[in-house]
Scaffold this motif. Sequence first.
Motif: not given
Length: 563
Positions: A299-310
């Motif tokens: 998001d071009l600033s402070v990235n805070r994501f939930e991450l789904y890998v599966g």
Amino acid sequence: MELRLLFAFILMGVVLFLTPYFYKTVAPPVKKNAPVAATSEPASGANTAAPPAAPAETVAAPAAESSSASRVAAKDEQLYTIDTDVFRISFSNRGGVVKSWLLKKYKAHAGNPLELVNTAAKVEPPFSLYFPGPKPTPDVNQALYQAKPDPDSLGISFDFSDGNTTVHKGFRFSKSSYLSNISTEVTSAGKPVPHLIEWRGGFGDVAVANPSGAGQTLHFDVSDGKLVKSSAKAAKNGPVTATGSYSFAGIEDAYFVAVFLPERAAAVEIATFSDSAPTVLDQKETAFAGAAVGAAAGDLSVNRFELYVGPKDIDILRAVNPKLEQVVDFGWLSFLAKPLFLIVNWVVDHAVHNYGWSIILVTVALNFILFPLKLTSMKSMKKMQALQPQIAAINDKYKNIGLRDPRKSEQNQEVMELYKKHGVNPMGGCVPMLLQIPFFIAFYKVFSVSVEMRGAHWLWVTDLSQPETLAIHILPIVMIASQFLMQKMTPPAAGGDPNQQKMMMFMPLIFGFMFYNFSSGLVLYYLTSNLVGIAQQFFFNKTSIAAVAAQSVQPPKKRIGRK
């Protein structure tokens, strides 16, 4: 005595008052504090006046001392492992990146846990940082970060600072979930630096037939309400970016996906890359047939994501985000393919507990549901066969007529009137094949996108989503034999050219060639359809239904009257 005491206090006051004027050097402690306070100000503040050389050196020295105190870095590279019920992830503090991401519950074709990272790629590893604009002066993707593992929370953080540029990365995992959390932050001189989080060089199972074709970047555009995908070809001339209100963005292959889901409402940017990356198959390095896709999101600033890998498991995806279910693309026949998939899954869960037997049962059920339509087709073909003498008589009537002769249309009209009189559909013989085509396409899509079929066993077949691993593929050969038998049992078309009928006998061989390298599950479906079709044709031929159909088109017998 009182006068002397008063005089003493006055003299002490005079001394205390006048001493600073005569001894100015007695205040160095106060002047030492001034340069220390100045180091927290911007460097331009030191240039507001032209100080002499000596004071300038006293300001610079504390500034360097302060900078070295704020440096954060490791001395050498180290690897760290996060182990959960579903993942085994290897991190490196050089760049704070992922070197390996194994899925424990899904196997590679060699039988070991599936590696989602293309470890042979010569590009930056996953979770490196991509800067669409100016990059920080230090190469933050090669810097040695200070790692802080947290075994209790299954997390790890990485920090780096050279005194001016500061980078933080944080990862948090769950014990038995494919969903995790990631945060990244980059600042330079205290100001945020826009950046994206990368996954380059391909993703997922690189041992599939066409890994470059299976890999794509994707994002769900909330404003348009649709899923958008891009292949590596889209970025052949350089990275391609898109920005908008996206509920998720990431990278996928046929059966697995890695997506970033923003924790807050913000514009998300995704970049698509085309990477010339090799891969390793059977311990040998080979090249992709095409370019490997790469992605970067943030998001071009402070990235805070939930991450789904599966896996692209519909139930798991729906629980994470209802929109995420759409990454399982059943194609334009989804109205047929998705119900088939759900029915096969239901039979596996509640009956046979094996996808091969489930495919067989569902195929048998489908053929019996469609049997009334096939029975109508069988009757029509039997009638056409019984009409053969009458059609032959019409053809003899117009034996020497050329194709351009106007009377040729009269011949065709007589034949069509004969068909119409007896309710015969000349295309009736094509109905069984036409009925199979949409189900064939639907099953083909199911095996192409449903991760449940990947690695599913049945008898000697080790993976229903792939061709057989035996030197000679048994299912296609049996399918050819069944096709020959069914063709022998099917009545020939009325008035058909004998040479064309002989040519049709080669159709099973053509089908066998086409199916030889198809997924085993798809061949099993078609073979089962053939076997059910043979049984149905045998039933039709041995019952009175066929005789009644043939008798219905016979011309009435002429009665010989008495004179």
